[in-house]
Design a protein around this motif. Sequence first.
Motif: not given
Length: 99
Positions: A5-23, A52-59
């Motif tokens: 389940i964790n692996h599936w969730l991680e794959r989903r997060i990666i697939k749905r990333s809003a950051i494009n290839n150019q960035q 990392f970006l999904h799971k951590k907050s940047f301050e």
Amino acid sequence: MFTRINHWLERRIIKRSAINNQQWLAAFNSLPLLTGLDDQEKKTLKELAILFLHKKSFEGAQGVVVTQPMAMIIALQACLLILKFDIKVFSGWYSVIVY
């Protein structure tokens, strides 16, 4: 079962990333230390950085405003340390403070 389940969730997060290839390309190009990586290592590094970006907050401290490109570059550098490991290495981290 939880591992699957964790692996599936991680794959989903990666697939749905809003950051494009150019960035991502811009972030990779800003870090000369990544030029020695092969294509598979770059792909793995990118996926780890997305998690990392999904799971951590940047301050920002002392008035620093953390932009998305800054956070991406920090995530790439942090994840380079764990390239051959799992994102769980950073499970005890909750935020990144940028000075």
